[in-house]
Design a protein around this motif. Structure first.
Motif, PDB file in Angstrom:
ATOM      1  N   MET A  30       0.839  -1.180   0.000  1.00  0.00           N
ATOM      2  CA  MET A  30       0.000   0.000   0.000  1.00  0.00           C
ATOM      3  C   MET A  30       0.885   1.244   0.000  1.00  0.00           C
ATOM      4  O   MET A  30       1.870   1.309   0.715  1.00  0.00           O
ATOM      5  N   SER A  31       0.513   2.251  -0.798  1.00  0.00           N
ATOM      6  CA  SER A  31       1.312   3.467  -0.844  1.00  0.00           C
ATOM      7  C   SER A  31       1.202   4.213   0.479  1.00  0.00           C
ATOM      8  O   SER A  31       0.200   4.106   1.198  1.00  0.00           O
ATOM      9  N   GLU A  32       2.254   4.963   0.799  1.00  0.00           N
ATOM     10  CA  GLU A  32       2.259   5.718   2.051  1.00  0.00           C
ATOM     11  C   GLU A  32       1.117   6.732   2.070  1.00  0.00           C
ATOM     12  O   GLU A  32       0.475   6.944   3.103  1.00  0.00           O
ATOM     13  N   LYS A  33       0.836   7.337   0.920  1.00  0.00           N
ATOM     14  CA  LYS A  33      -0.235   8.328   0.838  1.00  0.00           C
ATOM     15  C   LYS A  33      -1.595   7.706   1.157  1.00  0.00           C
ATOM     16  O   LYS A  33      -2.392   8.260   1.917  1.00  0.00           O
ATOM     17  N   LEU A  34      -1.840   6.529   0.595  1.00  0.00           N
ATOM     18  CA  LEU A  34      -3.111   5.846   0.845  1.00  0.00           C
ATOM     19  C   LEU A  34      -3.214   5.398   2.291  1.00  0.00           C
ATOM     20  O   LEU A  34      -4.269   5.543   2.927  1.00  0.00           O
ATOM     21  N   ASN A  35      -2.109   4.863   2.840  1.00  0.00           N
ATOM     22  CA  ASN A  35      -2.131   4.418   4.224  1.00  0.00           C
ATOM     23  C   ASN A  35      -2.367   5.597   5.175  1.00  0.00           C
ATOM     24  O   ASN A  35      -3.117   5.482   6.155  1.00  0.00           O
ATOM     25  N   ASN A  36      -1.751   6.728   4.878  1.00  0.00           N
ATOM     26  CA  ASN A  36      -1.953   7.933   5.702  1.00  0.00           C
ATOM     27  C   ASN A  36      -3.406   8.388   5.646  1.00  0.00           C
ATOM     28  O   ASN A  36      -3.957   8.849   6.649  1.00  0.00           O
ATOM     29  N   ILE A  42       5.444  -1.381  16.649  1.00  0.00           N
ATOM     30  CA  ILE A  42       4.060  -1.805  16.891  1.00  0.00           C
ATOM     31  C   ILE A  42       3.296  -1.645  15.580  1.00  0.00           C
ATOM     32  O   ILE A  42       3.769  -0.995  14.648  1.00  0.00           O
ATOM     33  N   MET A  43       2.134  -2.243  15.493  1.00  0.00           N
ATOM     34  CA  MET A  43       1.315  -2.076  14.289  1.00  0.00           C
ATOM     35  C   MET A  43       0.924  -0.617  14.114  1.00  0.00           C
ATOM     36  O   MET A  43       0.663   0.086  15.105  1.00  0.00           O
ATOM     37  N   ASP A  44       0.854  -0.167  12.865  1.00  0.00           N
ATOM     38  CA  ASP A  44       0.385   1.192  12.649  1.00  0.00           C
ATOM     39  C   ASP A  44      -1.120   1.251  12.883  1.00  0.00           C
ATOM     40  O   ASP A  44      -1.782   0.221  13.036  1.00  0.00           O
ATOM     41  N   ARG A  45      -1.665   2.443  12.934  1.00  0.00           N
ATOM     42  CA  ARG A  45      -3.065   2.609  13.328  1.00  0.00           C
ATOM     43  C   ARG A  45      -4.039   1.935  12.385  1.00  0.00           C
ATOM     44  O   ARG A  45      -5.050   1.358  12.820  1.00  0.00           O
ATOM     45  N   ALA A  46      -3.770   2.000  11.080  1.00  0.00           N
ATOM     46  CA  ALA A  46      -4.670   1.352  10.121  1.00  0.00           C
ATOM     47  C   ALA A  46      -4.636  -0.158  10.295  1.00  0.00           C
ATOM     48  O   ALA A  46      -5.674  -0.831  10.252  1.00  0.00           O
ATOM     49  N   GLY A  47      -3.450  -0.701  10.501  1.00  0.00           N
ATOM     50  CA  GLY A  47      -3.311  -2.147  10.665  1.00  0.00           C
ATOM     51  C   GLY A  47      -4.000  -2.669  11.911  1.00  0.00           C
ATOM     52  O   GLY A  47      -4.732  -3.660  11.866  1.00  0.00           O
ATOM     53  N   ILE A  48      -3.776  -2.010  13.044  1.00  0.00           N
ATOM     54  CA  ILE A  48      -4.376  -2.485  14.292  1.00  0.00           C
ATOM     55  C   ILE A  48      -5.890  -2.271  14.274  1.00  0.00           C
ATOM     56  O   ILE A  48      -6.643  -3.087  14.830  1.00  0.00           O
ATOM     57  N   VAL A  91      -4.180   5.034  24.509  1.00  0.00           N
ATOM     58  CA  VAL A  91      -3.698   4.522  23.224  1.00  0.00           C
ATOM     59  C   VAL A  91      -2.696   5.497  22.618  1.00  0.00           C
ATOM     60  O   VAL A  91      -1.608   5.109  22.182  1.00  0.00           O
ATOM     61  N   THR A  92      -3.060   6.772  22.606  1.00  0.00           N
ATOM     62  CA  THR A  92      -2.172   7.803  22.064  1.00  0.00           C
ATOM     63  C   THR A  92      -0.857   7.849  22.833  1.00  0.00           C
ATOM     64  O   THR A  92       0.225   7.963  22.239  1.00  0.00           O
ATOM     65  N   GLU A  93      -0.938   7.739  24.153  1.00  0.00           N
ATOM     66  CA  GLU A  93       0.265   7.769  24.987  1.00  0.00           C
ATOM     67  C   GLU A  93       1.155   6.558  24.731  1.00  0.00           C
ATOM     68  O   GLU A  93       2.382   6.678  24.671  1.00  0.00           O
ATOM     69  N   LEU A  94       0.545   5.390  24.544  1.00  0.00           N
ATOM     70  CA  LEU A  94       1.322   4.172  24.302  1.00  0.00           C
ATOM     71  C   LEU A  94       1.978   4.220  22.918  1.00  0.00           C
ATOM     72  O   LEU A  94       3.119   3.778  22.751  1.00  0.00           O
ATOM     73  N   GLU A  95       1.276   4.767  21.949  1.00  0.00           N
ATOM     74  CA  GLU A  95       1.853   4.920  20.606  1.00  0.00           C
ATOM     75  C   GLU A  95       3.036   5.884  20.635  1.00  0.00           C
ATOM     76  O   GLU A  95       4.067   5.634  19.986  1.00  0.00           O
ATOM     77  N   ALA A  96       2.888   6.962  21.385  1.00  0.00           N
ATOM     78  CA  ALA A  96       3.984   7.939  21.494  1.00  0.00           C
ATOM     79  C   ALA A  96       5.196   7.322  22.180  1.00  0.00           C
ATOM     80  O   ALA A  96       6.345   7.565  21.784  1.00  0.00           O
TER      81      ALA A  96
END
Length: 213
Positions: free
Chosen positions: A1-7, A34-40, A20-25
């Motif tokens: 998947m292209s970075e633009k589409l994934n974003n 960790i998995m990116d947001r779209a994947g998880i 969740v935001t704190e754990l990602e940071a």
């Protein structure tokens, strides 16, 4: 998947809980994969739909994906394996802080050894999530398969590994062996007599294998 589409997919996601935001940071700051947001988000949707009573995760890291899967189905119980002691301790701390210790059991040790132990103890699971050493995916699958109930699901992350799996001629030398093993793993999944598999090009590539028998 292209970075633009994934974003774009990530931008469409609903607002997340503060933890969740704190754990990602924290994962980003400490360079913990960790998995990116779209994947998880996709994995969580699979968990919501399948409603697994018991989940096995291979590769805890800091507990992010286990916590997100439990958030998707609070009735699940999760067993997760991590061999890195520092990450294991971080996961325990975070899970305790969020008061999820009664639902998530974290095991410290090498996944190959611990999967064999769990199998010998006659454990069974409805969903198994593989997200650890990429070169060992086929062995993880072989050890996990006997513990998966019929109509269960095995989810494998990173099966397209940065797009190199589809473009093996452009693989950096340090990744050649791992990418070759991932290609063989994907081929095994797609031709396994007891599973039907789809590979979805979201995040770093997610394989969903449904156990028919």
């Amino acid at each position: 998947m292209s970075e633009k589409l994934n974003n774009y997919l990530i931008e469409t996601l609903p607002q997340q809980h503060q933890w969740v935001t704190e754990l990602e940071a924290k994962a980003k700051a400490d360079n913990v994969p960790i998995m990116d947001r779209a994947g998880i988000h996709f994995v969580m949707q699979l968990v919501r739909m399948s409603k697994p009573a018991r989940i096995l995760e291979v590769g805890t890291a800091i507990g992010y994906s286990a916590l997100r899967m439990l958030d998707a189905n609070p009735d699940s119980s999760i067993v997760t394996i991590e061999k890195d002691k520092e990450r294991y301790e971080e996961a325990i701390t975070t899970i305790d802080k969020l008061n999820r210790q009664s639902k998530i059991e974290v095991i410290l040790g090498d996944a190959l050894d611990k999967l064999m132990e769990l199998s010998l103890q006659k454990n069974t699971f409805d969903l198994i999530f593989i997200d650890a050493a990429k070169g060992q995916y086929q062995r993880f699958f072989e050890l996990a398969d006997p513990m998966l109930n019929k109509n269960g699901i095995i989810i494998s992350d990173n099966v397209l590994f940065r797009g190199y799996v589809a473009n093996p001629e452009n693989v950096p030398k340090r990744y050649e062996k791992m990418v070759e093993r991932l290609r063989k793993y994907n081929e095994m999944l797609m031709n396994h007599p007891n599973y039907t598999t789809s590979i979805v090009p979201i995040g770093d590539g997610v394989a969903i294998s449904y156990k028919q028998s």
